[in-house]
Design a protein around this motif. Structure first.
Motif, PDB file in Angstrom:
ATOM      1  N   GLU A 195       0.835  -1.210   0.000  1.00 36.01           N
ATOM      2  CA  GLU A 195       0.000   0.000   0.000  1.00 36.01           C
ATOM      3  C   GLU A 195       0.865   1.254   0.000  1.00 36.01           C
ATOM      4  O   GLU A 195       0.581   2.220  -0.713  1.00 36.01           O
ATOM      5  CB  GLU A 195      -0.924   0.004   1.226  1.00 36.01           C
ATOM      6  N   GLY A 196       1.945   1.240   0.782  1.00 35.57           N
ATOM      7  CA  GLY A 196       2.834   2.405   0.850  1.00 35.57           C
ATOM      8  C   GLY A 196       3.495   2.697  -0.484  1.00 35.57           C
ATOM      9  O   GLY A 196       3.567   3.857  -0.914  1.00 35.57           O
ATOM     10  N   ALA A 197       3.970   1.647  -1.155  1.00 36.78           N
ATOM     11  CA  ALA A 197       4.624   1.831  -2.452  1.00 36.78           C
ATOM     12  C   ALA A 197       3.651   2.405  -3.477  1.00 36.78           C
ATOM     13  O   ALA A 197       4.000   3.310  -4.250  1.00 36.78           O
ATOM     14  CB  ALA A 197       5.193   0.506  -2.944  1.00 36.78           C
ATOM     15  N   LEU A 198       2.423   1.902  -3.475  1.00 35.49           N
ATOM     16  CA  LEU A 198       1.433   2.385  -4.443  1.00 35.49           C
ATOM     17  C   LEU A 198       0.986   3.801  -4.131  1.00 35.49           C
ATOM     18  O   LEU A 198       0.824   4.623  -5.037  1.00 35.49           O
ATOM     19  CB  LEU A 198       0.224   1.446  -4.477  1.00 35.49           C
ATOM     20  N   ASN A 199       0.796   4.115  -2.857  1.00 33.30           N
ATOM     21  CA  ASN A 199       0.323   5.446  -2.489  1.00 33.30           C
ATOM     22  C   ASN A 199       1.346   6.546  -2.754  1.00 33.30           C
ATOM     23  O   ASN A 199       0.989   7.722  -2.821  1.00 33.30           O
ATOM     24  CB  ASN A 199      -0.125   5.465  -1.021  1.00 33.30           C
ATOM     25  N   LYS A 200       2.621   6.182  -2.936  1.00 34.09           N
ATOM     26  CA  LYS A 200       3.659   7.168  -3.258  1.00 34.09           C
ATOM     27  C   LYS A 200       3.612   7.584  -4.721  1.00 34.09           C
ATOM     28  O   LYS A 200       4.203   8.590  -5.100  1.00 34.09           O
ATOM     29  CB  LYS A 200       5.053   6.600  -2.960  1.00 34.09           C
ATOM     30  N   ILE A 201       2.933   6.813  -5.543  1.00 39.84           N
ATOM     31  CA  ILE A 201       2.888   7.094  -6.985  1.00 39.84           C
ATOM     32  C   ILE A 201       1.897   8.223  -7.260  1.00 39.84           C
ATOM     33  O   ILE A 201       0.749   8.166  -6.825  1.00 39.84           O
ATOM     34  CB  ILE A 201       2.469   5.835  -7.775  1.00 39.84           C
ATOM     35  N   ASP A 202       2.355   9.218  -8.009  1.00 43.25           N
ATOM     36  CA  ASP A 202       1.478  10.326  -8.400  1.00 43.25           C
ATOM     37  C   ASP A 202       0.372   9.774  -9.290  1.00 43.25           C
ATOM     38  O   ASP A 202       0.639   9.076 -10.269  1.00 43.25           O
ATOM     39  CB  ASP A 202       2.287  11.384  -9.159  1.00 43.25           C
ATOM     40  N   GLY A 203      -0.857  10.043  -8.926  1.00 43.39           N
ATOM     41  CA  GLY A 203      -1.995   9.557  -9.700  1.00 43.39           C
ATOM     42  C   GLY A 203      -2.759   8.450  -9.001  1.00 43.39           C
ATOM     43  O   GLY A 203      -3.890   8.164  -9.360  1.00 43.39           O
ATOM     44  N   VAL A 204      -2.131   7.799  -8.003  1.00 37.43           N
ATOM     45  CA  VAL A 204      -2.823   6.765  -7.226  1.00 37.43           C
ATOM     46  C   VAL A 204      -3.528   7.446  -6.062  1.00 37.43           C
ATOM     47  O   VAL A 204      -2.897   8.130  -5.266  1.00 37.43           O
ATOM     48  CB  VAL A 204      -1.846   5.688  -6.701  1.00 37.43           C
ATOM     49  N   SER A 205      -4.840   7.281  -5.970  1.00 35.82           N
ATOM     50  CA  SER A 205      -5.587   7.922  -4.893  1.00 35.82           C
ATOM     51  C   SER A 205      -5.896   6.970  -3.747  1.00 35.82           C
ATOM     52  O   SER A 205      -6.135   7.410  -2.630  1.00 35.82           O
ATOM     53  CB  SER A 205      -6.872   8.558  -5.425  1.00 35.82           C
ATOM     54  N   ALA A 206      -5.875   5.654  -4.014  1.00 38.12           N
ATOM     55  CA  ALA A 206      -6.132   4.688  -2.941  1.00 38.12           C
ATOM     56  C   ALA A 206      -5.585   3.323  -3.328  1.00 38.12           C
ATOM     57  O   ALA A 206      -5.596   2.946  -4.490  1.00 38.12           O
ATOM     58  CB  ALA A 206      -7.632   4.580  -2.678  1.00 38.12           C
ATOM     59  N   ALA A 207      -5.088   2.631  -2.302  1.00 40.41           N
ATOM     60  CA  ALA A 207      -4.623   1.254  -2.494  1.00 40.41           C
ATOM     61  C   ALA A 207      -5.049   0.471  -1.261  1.00 40.41           C
ATOM     62  O   ALA A 207      -4.754   0.863  -0.143  1.00 40.41           O
ATOM     63  CB  ALA A 207      -3.110   1.212  -2.659  1.00 40.41           C
ATOM     64  N   LYS A 208      -5.778  -0.627  -1.483  1.00 43.08           N
ATOM     65  CA  LYS A 208      -6.275  -1.426  -0.364  1.00 43.08           C
ATOM     66  C   LYS A 208      -5.949  -2.894  -0.607  1.00 43.08           C
ATOM     67  O   LYS A 208      -6.457  -3.503  -1.541  1.00 43.08           O
ATOM     68  CB  LYS A 208      -7.789  -1.224  -0.223  1.00 43.08           C
TER      69      LYS A 208
END
Length: 68
Positions: free
Chosen positions: A20-33
């Motif tokens: 979740e942390g890796a995905l949430n750092k990406i510009d354009g990702v608003s949520a990762a669950k």
């Protein structure tokens, strides 16, 4: 847009936080669950800013395999 990615190797809370942390750092990702039981992650993102390949790379850099 939403996409579910199948991620192999996630077994614990630390795995969940890493992905979740890796995905949430990406510009354009608003949520990762992450769902550990199902072995996947639901990602909400802006497809004009990020593509699935970049999300797969971010997960793989954390040491997990992605099979979407």
């Amino acid at each position: 847009m939403e996409k579910t990615l199948n991620v192999e190797g996630m077994t614990c809370g630390h795995c969940k936080m890493s992905v979740e942390g890796a995905l949430n750092k990406i510009d354009g990702v608003s949520a990762a669950k992450v769902n550990l039981e199902d072995g996947n992650v639901d990602v909400t993102f802006d497809e004009s800013k990020v593509h699935v390949g970049a999300m797969k790379e971010a997960i793989e850099e954390q040491g997990y395999d992605v099979d979407s």
